[in-house]
Design a protein around this motif. Structure first.
Motif, mmCIF file in Angstrom:
data_model
loop_
_atom_site.group_PDB
_atom_site.id
_atom_site.type_symbol
_atom_site.label_atom_id
_atom_site.label_comp_id
_atom_site.label_asym_id
_atom_site.label_seq_id
_atom_site.Cartn_x
_atom_site.Cartn_y
_atom_site.Cartn_z
ATOM 1 N N SER A 128 0.859 -1.178 0.000
ATOM 2 C CA SER A 128 0.000 0.000 0.000
ATOM 3 C C SER A 128 0.899 1.232 0.000
ATOM 4 C CB SER A 128 -0.900 0.013 1.237
ATOM 5 O OG SER A 128 -0.122 0.269 2.392
ATOM 6 N N PRO A 129 0.347 2.406 -0.262
ATOM 7 C CA PRO A 129 1.165 3.619 -0.216
ATOM 8 C C PRO A 129 1.848 3.828 1.144
ATOM 9 C CG PRO A 129 -0.887 4.076 -1.346
ATOM 10 C CD PRO A 129 -1.007 2.686 -0.776
ATOM 11 N N ASP A 130 1.246 3.331 2.218
ATOM 12 C CA ASP A 130 1.831 3.487 3.552
ATOM 13 C C ASP A 130 3.123 2.704 3.740
ATOM 14 O OD1 ASP A 130 -0.313 5.106 4.226
ATOM 15 O OD2 ASP A 130 -1.456 3.459 5.115
ATOM 16 N N THR A 131 3.369 1.693 2.909
ATOM 17 C CA THR A 131 4.555 0.854 3.088
ATOM 18 C C THR A 131 5.677 1.166 2.099
ATOM 19 O OG1 THR A 131 3.629 -0.905 1.698
ATOM 20 C CG2 THR A 131 3.174 -1.034 4.067
ATOM 21 N N ILE A 132 5.533 2.221 1.298
ATOM 22 C CA ILE A 132 6.572 2.588 0.328
ATOM 23 C C ILE A 132 7.882 2.904 1.046
ATOM 24 C CG2 ILE A 132 7.295 4.304 -1.381
ATOM 25 C CD1 ILE A 132 4.292 4.591 -2.102
ATOM 26 N N GLY A 133 7.819 3.729 2.095
ATOM 27 C CA GLY A 133 9.026 4.116 2.832
ATOM 28 C C GLY A 133 9.769 2.922 3.391
ATOM 29 N N THR A 134 9.052 1.954 3.928
ATOM 30 C CA THR A 134 9.675 0.755 4.480
ATOM 31 C C THR A 134 10.375 -0.039 3.383
ATOM 32 O OG1 THR A 134 7.959 0.639 6.179
ATOM 33 C CG2 THR A 134 9.234 -1.371 5.776
ATOM 34 N N LEU A 135 9.723 -0.182 2.235
ATOM 35 C CA LEU A 135 10.325 -0.907 1.110
ATOM 36 C C LEU A 135 11.609 -0.223 0.653
ATOM 37 C CD1 LEU A 135 10.052 -3.247 -0.925
ATOM 38 C CD2 LEU A 135 8.758 -1.683 -2.373
ATOM 39 N N ILE A 136 11.597 1.100 0.547
ATOM 40 C CA ILE A 136 12.790 1.845 0.132
ATOM 41 C C ILE A 136 13.896 1.707 1.179
ATOM 42 C CG2 ILE A 136 13.695 4.167 -0.261
ATOM 43 C CD1 ILE A 136 11.016 4.806 -1.674
ATOM 44 N N GLU A 137 13.563 1.787 2.469
ATOM 45 C CA GLU A 137 14.568 1.628 3.531
ATOM 46 C C GLU A 137 15.232 0.259 3.450
ATOM 47 O OE1 GLU A 137 13.024 2.375 7.434
ATOM 48 O OE2 GLU A 137 12.229 4.332 6.850
ATOM 49 N N ILE A 138 14.442 -0.774 3.254
ATOM 50 C CA ILE A 138 15.000 -2.128 3.137
ATOM 51 C C ILE A 138 15.920 -2.217 1.925
ATOM 52 C CG2 ILE A 138 14.419 -4.545 2.653
ATOM 53 C CD1 ILE A 138 11.828 -4.030 4.331
ATOM 54 N N HIS A 139 15.483 -1.661 0.804
ATOM 55 C CA HIS A 139 16.310 -1.686 -0.414
ATOM 56 C C HIS A 139 17.635 -0.972 -0.175
ATOM 57 C CE1 HIS A 139 17.640 -0.309 -4.422
ATOM 58 N NE2 HIS A 139 17.274 -1.528 -4.754
ATOM 59 N N GLU A 140 17.610 0.157 0.483
ATOM 60 C CA GLU A 140 18.844 0.913 0.736
ATOM 61 C C GLU A 140 19.750 0.170 1.721
ATOM 62 O OE1 GLU A 140 17.756 4.923 1.715
ATOM 63 O OE2 GLU A 140 17.525 5.421 -0.405
ATOM 64 N N ARG A 141 19.169 -0.482 2.719
ATOM 65 C CA ARG A 141 19.968 -1.258 3.676
ATOM 66 C C ARG A 141 20.667 -2.411 2.974
ATOM 67 N NH1 ARG A 141 16.275 -3.291 7.850
ATOM 68 N NH2 ARG A 141 15.075 -1.461 7.308
ATOM 69 N N VAL A 142 19.935 -3.115 2.119
ATOM 70 C CA VAL A 142 20.484 -4.280 1.410
ATOM 71 C C VAL A 142 21.515 -3.848 0.366
ATOM 72 C CG1 VAL A 142 19.876 -6.145 -0.194
ATOM 73 C CG2 VAL A 142 18.452 -5.712 1.805
ATOM 74 N N ASN A 143 21.280 -2.719 -0.287
ATOM 75 C CA ASN A 143 22.141 -2.282 -1.398
ATOM 76 C C ASN A 143 23.092 -1.162 -1.002
ATOM 77 O OD1 ASN A 143 21.123 -3.909 -3.721
ATOM 78 N ND2 ASN A 143 19.208 -3.022 -2.975
ATOM 79 N N GLY A 144 23.259 -0.897 0.259
ATOM 80 C CA GLY A 144 24.222 0.101 0.702
ATOM 81 C C GLY A 144 23.797 1.543 0.433
ATOM 82 N N GLY A 145 22.520 1.784 0.237
ATOM 83 C CA GLY A 145 22.041 3.155 0.038
ATOM 84 C C GLY A 145 22.175 3.676 -1.368
ATOM 85 N N ASP A 146 22.719 2.882 -2.270
ATOM 86 C CA ASP A 146 22.845 3.332 -3.664
ATOM 87 C C ASP A 146 21.619 2.931 -4.435
ATOM 88 O OD1 ASP A 146 26.303 2.370 -3.707
ATOM 89 O OD2 ASP A 146 25.403 4.312 -3.226
ATOM 90 N N ALA A 147 20.846 3.929 -4.848
ATOM 91 C CA ALA A 147 19.665 3.627 -5.662
ATOM 92 C C ALA A 147 20.145 3.408 -7.023
ATOM 93 C CB ALA A 147 18.640 4.737 -5.544
#
Length: 113
Positions: free
Chosen positions: A94-113
């Motif tokens: 949902s739109p409410d979970t976008i931030g969490t998904l992005i945080e997880i992606h940045e944690r896993v990928n070292g913050g490089d989008a």
């Protein structure tokens, strides 16, 4: 789709392609070493073979979250998330979970989008 070889493909996917369009997609599908993981698709070319009839409902809206692009669709709560360079991040429930998904992606990928 996991990755694209050309950023223009993502732009077309997010701005020109509509649900129901008939597409021809070519690329490389790679099976991971761990069979529990999903296969990875790198798209090299995307061609619209036939467009879908115009949608009567509201259109899709794109929004930018820093180095990320999300696509809101009035017909569903799920929100696809990509990096601005076209890498698939995932689908927020949902739109409410976008931030969490992005945080997880940045944690896993070292913050490089």
């Amino acid at each position: 789709m996991d990755a694209v070889s050309k950023p223009g493909i993502v732009h077309a996917l997010l701005t020109e392609i509509q649900p129901g369009d008939l597409l021809h997609v070519s690329g490389v599908l790679t099976q991971p070493d761990n069979p529990a993981e999903p296969a990875r698709l790198t798209v090299d070319a995307l061609e619209v073979l036939a467009t879908a009839p115009a949608r009567a409902l509201q259109e899709m809206v794109l929004d930018r979250y820093g180095d990320y692009v999300v696509a809101f669709d009035a017909d569903t709560d799920a929100v696809p998330v990509f990096t601005a360079l076209g890498q698939w991040v995932g689908e927020a429930e949902s739109p409410d979970t976008i931030g969490t998904l992005i945080e997880i992606h940045e944690r896993v990928n070292g913050g490089d989008a």
